[in-house]
Design a protein around this motif. Structure first.
Motif: not given
Ligand SMILES: C[S@@+](CC[C@H](N)C(=O)[O-])C[C@H]1O[C@@H](n2cnc3c(N)ncnc32)[C@H](O)[C@@H]1O
Length: 217
Positions: A20-45
């Motif tokens: 979590s320490a490597d996530l973007p700062d809350f002030d700069r980017e509060p919402i993070i979509d974890p689906r992006a962490w799966f690269g090409d597979r990100g559209s899967l459930p």
């Protein structure tokens, strides 16, 4: 040098574990979509496990559902690193681990309707009354789970703890406008419900379990 679970091995969480320490700062980017962490597979459930411990559920379940992505959220650094290294060693490509407080991550950083299932297996019962506020199941967390689930999505809960179970039932009752309650009867290999480390340990000790599914209305 690594101690504890690593037993002298250097754990490698590359490509699997996110601190979590490597996530973007809350002030700069509060919402993070974890689906992006799966690269090409990100559209899967996406399915999320809260408190994934040593990753036993993820390591056994994810290979059976290759068309699903799994995010395990674990706040204990030792377990997080062990689980992420275990996923990497088993060459499982549809699992990521996040080291964070899952309840806070879901509440403050997750977009709406991003997942199909939330798994909550053997959550810490925090038996002392003054610690009840630390329990993962709260009126607010059920509202947050409801928000991040898609239509018909579900929360799967298993516990061995009678008093926590009563607490969960009361909270589920208050959330009845948002969720329908269903039995959770899935049997895995050797009659396991979910096959987590705690389930295996408690099963050996002969402890009974309670389980439910809360389905988003
Ligand atoms: C009793 S263990 C169960 C682990 C695993 N689910 C199992 O059944 O084997 C509970 C786990 O949840 C983690 N945990 C508790 N509250 C958490 C939270 N708010 N966010 C992330 N992890 C949490 C603990 O660190 C611990 O690893």
């Amino acid at each position: 040098m690594s101690f504890g679970l690593a037993r002298g091995r250097q754990l490698d969480i590359t490509g699997i574990g996110i601190e979590s320490a490597d996530l973007p700062d809350f002030d700069r980017e509060p919402i993070i979509d974890p689906r992006a962490w799966f690269g090409d597979r990100g559209s899967l459930p996406l399915e999320i496990e809260i408190g994934s411990g040593k990753g036993t559920f993820l390591v056994q379940q994810a290979p059976h559902q290759p068309q699903v992505n799994f995010l395990g959220i674990e706040w204990a650094g030792e377990f997080f690193r062990y689980a992420a290294d275990r996923v990497r060693r088993n060459a499982i490509t549809n699992v990521r681990l996040l080291r964070a407080d899952a309840v806070e991550f879901i509440r403050f950083r997750c977009p709406d309707a991003i997942c199909t299932v939330i798994h909550l297996y053997f959550p810490d019962p925090w038996p002392k009354k003054r610690h009840h506020k630390r329990r993962c199941v709260q009126d607010q967390s059920l509202r947050d789970f409801h928000r991040i689930l898609g239509n018909g999505g579900e929360v799967r809960i298993v516990t061995d703890h009678d008093e926590y179970w009563q607490w969960i039932e009361e909270h589920a009752g208050r959330a009845a406008d948002s969720f329908t309650r269903e039995p959770f009867e899935r049997g895995g290999p050797s009659d396991e419900i979910v096959g987590t480390n705690f389930e295996r340990k408690y099963r050996r000790e002969g402890r009974p379990f309670h389980a439910m599914i809360l389905r988003k209305r």
